[in-house]
Each structure stands twice: as structure tokens, then as C-alpha cells.
Design an enzyme around this catalytic site. Structure first.
Site, short mmCIF file in Angstrom:
data_model
loop_
_atom_site.label_atom_id
_atom_site.label_comp_id
_atom_site.label_asym_id
_atom_site.label_seq_id
_atom_site.Cartn_x
_atom_site.Cartn_y
_atom_site.Cartn_z
N GLY A 146 -4.64 5.96 3.32
CA GLY A 146 -4.27 5.30 4.57
C GLY A 146 -5.49 4.92 5.36
N LYS A 160 0.89 -1.17 0.00
CA LYS A 160 0.00 0.00 0.00
C LYS A 160 0.92 1.21 0.00
CE LYS A 160 -1.81 3.07 1.81
NZ LYS A 160 -1.59 4.46 1.32
N GLY A 188 -4.22 3.49 -2.57
CA GLY A 188 -5.39 3.76 -1.74
C GLY A 188 -5.02 4.70 -0.62
N GLU A 198 9.31 16.74 14.85
CA GLU A 198 9.82 16.56 13.49
C GLU A 198 9.12 17.55 12.55
OE1 GLU A 198 8.77 12.98 11.29
OE2 GLU A 198 10.91 12.74 10.90
N GLY A 217 -5.17 1.36 3.76
CA GLY A 217 -4.14 1.07 4.76
C GLY A 217 -4.73 0.42 5.99
P1 NAD Z 1 2.15 8.84 7.04
O1 NAD Z 1 2.44 8.09 8.27
O2 NAD Z 1 1.01 9.77 7.02
O3 NAD Z 1 1.88 7.83 5.81
C1 NAD Z 1 2.72 6.75 5.50
C2 NAD Z 1 1.89 5.67 4.82
O4 NAD Z 1 0.94 5.18 5.75
C3 NAD Z 1 1.09 6.15 3.61
O5 NAD Z 1 1.06 5.14 2.64
C4 NAD Z 1 -0.29 6.38 4.19
O6 NAD Z 1 -1.32 6.31 3.24
C5 NAD Z 1 -0.36 5.23 5.19
N1 NAD Z 1 -1.34 5.42 6.26
C6 NAD Z 1 -1.80 6.58 6.81
N2 NAD Z 1 -2.72 6.32 7.75
C7 NAD Z 1 -2.85 4.97 7.81
C8 NAD Z 1 -3.64 4.08 8.60
N3 NAD Z 1 -4.53 4.53 9.51
N4 NAD Z 1 -3.49 2.75 8.43
C9 NAD Z 1 -2.62 2.27 7.52
N5 NAD Z 1 -1.87 3.05 6.73
C10 NAD Z 1 -1.97 4.39 6.88
O7 NAD Z 1 3.51 9.52 6.67
P2 NAD Z 1 3.84 10.41 5.41
O8 NAD Z 1 3.24 11.76 5.61
O9 NAD Z 1 3.45 9.68 4.19
O10 NAD Z 1 5.45 10.46 5.50
C11 NAD Z 1 6.14 11.33 6.33
C12 NAD Z 1 6.54 10.67 7.64
O11 NAD Z 1 7.21 9.44 7.40
C13 NAD Z 1 7.55 11.49 8.42
O12 NAD Z 1 7.13 11.57 9.77
C14 NAD Z 1 8.86 10.73 8.32
O13 NAD Z 1 9.74 10.88 9.36
C15 NAD Z 1 8.42 9.34 8.18
N6 NAD Z 1 9.43 8.58 7.44
C16 NAD Z 1 10.24 7.70 8.10
C17 NAD Z 1 11.22 6.99 7.42
C18 NAD Z 1 12.11 6.01 8.11
O14 NAD Z 1 12.74 5.20 7.43
N7 NAD Z 1 12.21 5.99 9.41
C19 NAD Z 1 11.38 7.18 6.06
C20 NAD Z 1 10.55 8.07 5.42
C21 NAD Z 1 9.57 8.77 6.11
#
Ligand code: NAD
Length: 472
Positions: free
Chosen positions: A202, A169, A200, A378, A206
Site C-alpha cells: 500500500g 492494486k 505491491g 472495528e 498503492g
Molecule cells: P487496508 O486499508 O490496510 O488495505 C486495503 C488495501 O489498501 C490494500 O491493498 C493495501 O495494500 C492498500 N493500501 C494500504 N495503504 C495504502 C496507501 N497509503 N495508499 C494506497 N493503498 C494503500 O485494509 P486491510 O487491512 O487490507 O483490510 C481490512 C479493512 O478493510 C477493515 O477495516 C475492513 O472493515 C475494511 N473492509 C471494508 C469492506 C467494505 O466493503 N466496506 C470490505 C472489506 C474490508
């Protein structure tokens, strides 16, 4: 306008059951450039069913069969490097200093999984027992927008190497990049159902994936808030969970450091991926008696950092991925001043001369305290905070006074001293006088930066359960 209508289930591109469309934008122009049709709960159900059906045969494949599949994946993903590069610049806005790496990294991660699989020990002896490392089952791979193809390929190659099947996803904001990866993986001719991709949201796709009883494992990269939520969502069926989350990584500059020599590393660590990097070194700890000198060197160096069009070869910092992300970063820049930190360079608004695009001025605050929100939360944009320390002990205390623990960097002339201090920092990775990446080493975070590790033998182990076999 590109319209991405299909998702990938059971070896085929199919039209999803979900009917909602999501708009895609070029963050450098704010222009709408495409649309993606989102899968829903029913699509997730079909994708998981396909992965479940494919699991028995895939989990019994030999090492050689998996290696052959991974080699085909590597070839097809490598062949699409230029197409990926174009999508990365158009849809994400990564500047040249980042975009080429982002286009080659996906194939590199597959090559790394191949290298690990070649020598991985799936069986070992424990006293009289044989321990067999067994694939856990269907893996849900949930990825963010800040390195779409890289995260998809790394997680998928590792899961497949372990013998798991997968449902991916990806972030809905990265659909153009995902489409290219999907086409490459399709061309790699893997058995149907071994991997499935459901574009799709999250909240819908997700969430459905995270709660599905036939998903044995979640590997997630994204925000800490969603990561925490996924642990709870998976708890009902005791899913194995690997989380790669956010960070507020310290860069510890020691008092013997040559500031003009280390400044490129400091700024690169802070502004990498336009500041949208989980490992970004955003808290810069500076010896108080040399703070003014450091500030001057930082201002001089920042004058050469260009935020703007990612297609210009001399651009260092590209746009934020979305209007929401731009607003969020602007909010933190205003907050820094409100909290009493001093704006050393940059500030709110777009860089001079730019009237469109989600561009941010590379910004540095100084005279900050570590308990300020700009030092604790962050920001995920090109905003750095300088914090002064009086001695080594205080520097380590500040470095560790954070709810995160993903990465850290120590800069100084005395390498033994740097290493001694590096050992005292609570982070999954501590770099001394370098930003080099070692793919054979584990990657992941302490505290709220995550759970478990990816990469190397640690990465593949996260998709395996030890089974003890005793023969009487
Ligand atoms: P996010 O957590 O909003 O989304 C990440 C993914 O999770 C997306 O595909 C999203 O659609 C999905 N998602 C969102 N809500 C969900 C739910 N309730 N259930 C299942 N899936 C769900 O993060 P973002 O805005 O896409 O990315 C930025 C964040 O990611 C930052 O905080 C960053 O630090 C973190 N990040 C961490 C790493 C790492 O390796 N540690 C790498 C890249 C980004």
C-alpha cells in the site's frame, strides 16, 4: 513454496521493476507457503500508461462488445472456481461455510455487472439537452485481503462495463488468489491494457497509484484510515473516489423476538467471514429486561460454534489472516475486560486444543456501554459486544451513536415495527430478519463507512460523468 514473480501489464505477465519480496503464510499453520514479488512506483507508472493508452478505444466500445468481454471473463473465472477455493482455504483460511461462497462470488459479481449493463441507460433527455453518461478514464482499484477475488472481479467488471480501463492494486497478502484471477482474466482475451494488475505494498504501489495524475477515479475497499488518506491523496488531481470502508454494525434485537429462533442470525452476522467482515454485526442491542435470558441463549448457541481448522466441515470460524491481525484481536479482548465489560464467553488465547494457527476464541462481552472502545472500534475478528437498552428510542440512539454506518439488522416478530425502526437507523443497508444479499441494490456506507455506492446501477454510475449536449 509458491513463488509469484510476475505482475500483469498491457496484456502480458511481466517481471516487475520492483525487487522486494513479500512472504505468504498459511494462517492455519503459521507456515510460510510462498512469496510474491512486489511492484513499485515504476511498475505503477507502466500500468497506468497501458490503461491510459487502452482507454480511448475501450471507452468507445459498444454495449455488445463490452457484454461479450464480460461473458468471456465470467466463463474463465467460473472455470477456476475449484482452484480459487483451494487458494482461499490455504492462503486466507476461510472455513467451508464461507470458502465456497468466496470461490463462486467473483464470477457472480461479473454476472451481476452483465445484468446491469444489459439495461443501463447511458443517455437520457433533460429538457432540451441530451445527457450522455461518459466513462471517467483510468480507474485505480485498490482491494483488501478479506475477499480478494470477489472485490477484484466486482470492481473490474463494473469499471469495464462503464467503459473505463483499470489498474488493480490487490492486497499483497492475497497474491495466490490474485494469481488465479489474473490467469482467468488473461484467458478472457480482453484488449491489451484494458486491465492491469500490480501486486505491491500500500505504501509504495498503492500510494503511487492514488497520486498518479492520469488516474481519474479511485475505487477502494479497506480500512477507514487508508480511505480517508486516499481522499486527500487524490485531491490534488480531483480524483473521483468511491470508498467501501469499515463498520461497527448494530444488530437490534426487539423485545418480542424469539431468542432461540433469532440467535443463529445474530451469531452468523457477527462471526461471518471469521469476524473479518466489514458488515459484521458486532454490537448486539438487547432489551434490558430480557438481557439475562439473551445471555443464556447466546452462551448455549456459542457452545456449538467451532473455531479451528478451515478444512474441517464443521468449522464456523477460521483463523485471522495474519499474526498482526491475531494480536490486534487479542488486544481488543483484553481491552474489553479492562474497560469493565463482562466476558460472557470466549476470551484471550487460542481455542482449547490448538497450539498453532492464528485462531481466536469466538468471544462475547456483555454489560458493555456503547462508549467503550470495544463498542466503538472495528475489531475485525469474532468478538461481539452485548449492550442493553431500555426502550425503542434508546435502542435507536445507541444504534446510531457510532462513527460508522455500513449495515444493520433488526430482529423481531412484528415486521411493521421492525421496518419502522429500520428506517431510523443511519446505515447504507438495514436487514430485517434476514442476512440475504441483494446484488441489484446499492452497497456502501454512511459516515466513516464510506463514500458513494457499489453494485447495481449505482455502482456503474460511479465510473461515469454526465455530459450535457445541447444542439442549437
Ligand atoms: P487496508 O486499508 O490496510 O488495505 C486495503 C488495501 O489498501 C490494500 O491493498 C493495501 O495494500 C492498500 N493500501 C494500504 N495503504 C495504502 C496507501 N497509503 N495508499 C494506497 N493503498 C494503500 O485494509 P486491510 O487491512 O487490507 O483490510 C481490512 C479493512 O478493510 C477493515 O477495516 C475492513 O472493515 C475494511 N473492509 C471494508 C469492506 C467494505 O466493503 N466496506 C470490505 C472489506 C474490508
Amino acid at each position: 513454496m509458491q513463488r509469484i514473480e510476475q505482475i500483469y501489464i498491457n496484456g502480458e505477465f511481466v517481471t516487475p521493476h520492483g525487487r522486494e519480496w513479500f512472504d505468504l503464510y498459511n494462517p492455519s499453520t503459521e507456515q510460510k507457503i510462498g512469496q510474491v514479488r512486489l511492484g513499485d512506483e515504476e511498475d505503477v507508472r507502466l500500468a497506468v500508461a497501458a490503461a491510459k493508452a487502452a482507454f480511448p478505444a475501450w471507452s468507445r466500445t459498444t454495449r455488445q462488445e463490452r457484454l461479450a468481454a464480460l461473458h468471456r471473463m465470467h466463463k474463465e473465472v467460473s472455470a477456476r472456481e475449484d482452484a480459487l477455493l483451494e487458494a482461499i482455504v490455504t492462503e486466507y483460511g476461510a472455513p467451508a461455510v464461507r470458502s465456497r461462497w468466496m470461490a463462486t462470488y467473483p464470477a457472480d459479481t461479473i454476472a451481476q455487472a452483465i445484468a446491469v449493463l444489459e439495461s443501463f441507460q447511458f443517455e437520457e433527455q433533460a429538457g432540451a439537452a441530451q445527457v450522455i453518461l461518459t466513462p471517467v478514464g483510468v480507474a485505480a482499484l485498490i482491494t483488501p485481503w478479506n475477499s480478494d477475488a470477489g472485490f477484484i472481479c466486482n470492481k473490474l467488471a463494473t469499471a469495464l462495463a462503464a467503459g473505463c480501463t483499470a489498474v488493480i492494486k490487490p492486497s499483497e497478502m492475497s497474491a495466490m488468489q490474485t494469481q488465479i484471477v489474473a490467469e482467468a482474466l488473461h484467458a478472457a482475451d480482453l484488449p491489451a491494457g484494458v486491465f492491469n494488475i500490480v501486486n505491491g505494498s500500500g505504501a509504495e504501489a498503492g500510494e503511487a497509484l492514488a497520486r498518479h495524475p492520469d488516474v481519474a477515479k479511485i475505487s477502494f475497499t479497506g480500512s477507514s484510515a487508508v480511505g480517508q488518506h486516499l481522499v486527500a491523496a487524490g485531491a490534488a488531481t480531483l480524483k473521483r473516489v468511491t470508498l467501501e470502508l469499515g463498520g461497527k454494525s448494530p444488530t437490534l434485537v426487539l423485545d418480542d423476538a424469539d431468542f432461540s429462533a433469532v440467535m443463529p442470525l445474530v451469531l452468523q452476522a457477527g462471526f461471518m467471514n471469521s469476524g473479518q467482515a466489514c458488515v459484521a454485526g458486532t454490537r448486539i442491542l438487547v432489551p434490558r429486561h430480557r438481557l439475562a435470558e439473551f445471555e443464556q441463549a447466546a452462551v448455549e448457541a456459542l457452545a456449538h460454534i467451532k473455531s479451528g481448522d478451515p478444512r474441517d466441515a464443521d468449522t464456523d470460524v477460521g483463523p485471522m489472516v495474519s499474526a498482526k491481525q491475531w494480536e490486534r484481536v487479542q488486544g481488543y479482548i483484553r481491552l474489553g475486560t479492562e474497560e469493565g465489560a463482562r466476558l460472557l464467553a470466549g476470551g484471550a488465547g487460542r481455542p482449547d486444543g490448538l497450539s498453532a494457527g492464528w485462531f481466536v476464541k469466538p468471544t462475547i462481552f456483555t454489560d458493555a456501554r456503547n462508549d467503550m472502545r470495544i463498542a466503538q472500534e472495528e475489531i475485525f475478528g469474532p468478538v461481539l459486544t452485548l449492550i442493553a437498552y431500555d426502550d425503542e428510542a434508546q435502542a435507536i440512539a445507541i444504534a446510531n451513536d457510532t462513527s460508522y454506518g455500513l449495515s444493520a439488522m433488526v430482529l423481531g416478530k412484528d415486521v411493521d415495527r421492525c421496518q419502522r425502526l429500520a428506517r431510523q437507523i443511519d446505515a447504507g443497508r438495514v436487514l430485517v430478519n434476514t442476512l440475504a444479499h441483494e446484488p441489484r441494490a446499492p452497497f456502501g456506507g454512511f459516515k466513516r463507512s464510506g463514500l458513494g455506492r457499489e453494485m447495481g446501477k449505482w455502482g456503474i454510475s460511479a465510473y461515469l460523468e454526465p455530459k450535457t449536449l445541447m444542439v442549437g
